[in-house]
Design an enzyme around this catalytic site. Structure first.
Site, PDB file in Angstrom:
ATOM      1  N   HIS A 171      -6.122   0.937  -3.612  1.00  0.00           N
ATOM      2  CA  HIS A 171      -5.108   0.513  -2.649  1.00  0.00           C
ATOM      3  C   HIS A 171      -4.594  -0.876  -2.981  1.00  0.00           C
ATOM      4  O   HIS A 171      -5.221  -1.632  -3.715  1.00  0.00           O
ATOM      5  CB  HIS A 171      -5.662   0.569  -1.219  1.00  0.00           C
ATOM      6  CG  HIS A 171      -6.795  -0.355  -0.937  1.00  0.00           C
ATOM      7  ND1 HIS A 171      -6.754  -1.290   0.061  1.00  0.00           N
ATOM      8  CD2 HIS A 171      -8.014  -0.483  -1.511  1.00  0.00           C
ATOM      9  CE1 HIS A 171      -7.904  -1.961   0.087  1.00  0.00           C
ATOM     10  NE2 HIS A 171      -8.684  -1.476  -0.849  1.00  0.00           N
TER      11      HIS A 171
ATOM     12  N   CYS B 107       0.813  -1.222   0.000  1.00  0.00           N
ATOM     13  CA  CYS B 107       0.000   0.000   0.000  1.00  0.00           C
ATOM     14  C   CYS B 107       0.848   1.275   0.000  1.00  0.00           C
ATOM     15  O   CYS B 107       0.600   2.195  -0.781  1.00  0.00           O
ATOM     16  CB  CYS B 107      -0.970  -0.007   1.173  1.00  0.00           C
ATOM     17  SG  CYS B 107      -0.196  -0.033   2.806  1.00  0.00           S
TER      18      CYS B 107
ATOM     19  N   HIS C  37      -2.125   0.877   7.123  1.00  0.00           N
ATOM     20  CA  HIS C  37      -2.555   0.774   5.728  1.00  0.00           C
ATOM     21  C   HIS C  37      -2.907   2.170   5.216  1.00  0.00           C
ATOM     22  O   HIS C  37      -3.375   3.023   5.972  1.00  0.00           O
ATOM     23  CB  HIS C  37      -3.775  -0.144   5.639  1.00  0.00           C
ATOM     24  CG  HIS C  37      -4.189  -0.451   4.237  1.00  0.00           C
ATOM     25  ND1 HIS C  37      -3.405  -1.172   3.362  1.00  0.00           N
ATOM     26  CD2 HIS C  37      -5.314  -0.126   3.540  1.00  0.00           C
ATOM     27  CE1 HIS C  37      -4.029  -1.289   2.200  1.00  0.00           C
ATOM     28  NE2 HIS C  37      -5.189  -0.654   2.283  1.00  0.00           N
TER      29      HIS C  37
END
Length: 162
Positions: free
Chosen positions: A126, A61, A114
């Site tokens: 993502h 990510c 994240h």
């Protein structure tokens, strides 16, 4: 062994598409620097997720975010936790395409594990560990994502996000 007719993801020649045609989903209209960032990020769509990955063979990510922003000369740190310290905090209700959304592993988490790029219309891009690839997800309709979102940051100054 998969059957011949079963679809499968080809990885061997997974090179980001450098075409100038926009890859953004229908209904997403972005111009300027934010459009360049989103186009670069979209060049990694379907690239396999790999923790610590930073290439078209596998990316995580924060690597995706770093690559997308570096395409327009913005150098971000390598991890979600350090990217969370960049830019300006933005209320979730005011996010714009190109803003970053940060998530914690647990609902009680205080530090991001994240990061995703907001596309507009409630969608994010993502590198998903659960989907095992770079995907478009609905932030608006996901109770899971909303419950773990710990904040948003605007990296681009003012009108660059429009």
């Amino acid at each position: 062994m998969p059957s011949v007719t079963e679809p499968r993801l080809e990885v061997a020649n997974n090179v980001p598409d450098e075409s100038t045609e926009s890859r953004l989903p229908k209904g997403i209209s972005v111009e300027g620097v934010a459009a360049d960032i989103l186009d670069r990020a979209f060049s990694f769509l379907d690239v396999p997720y790999r923790l610590g990955g930073f290439s078209n063979l596998g990316i995580d990510c924060s690597g995706l975010v770093k690559k997308a922003f570096s395409a327009v000369g913005v150098d971000l740190p390598r991890t979600a936790r350090t990217q969370f310290l960049e830019g300006t905090p933005v209320p979730i209700a005011d996010i714009s395409p190109g803003d970053l959304l940060f998530f914690a592993w647990s609902k009680a988490g205080r530090y991001p594990s994240h990061v995703a790029i907001y596309l507009g219309n409630g969608l994010i891009l993502h590198a998903s560990s659960s989907a095992r690839r770079v995907i478009v997800d609905s932030f608006e309709s996901s109770a899971y994502l909303k419950s773990r979102c710990i904040g948003a940051r605007r990296i681009l100054a003012g009108s660059e996000n429009q």
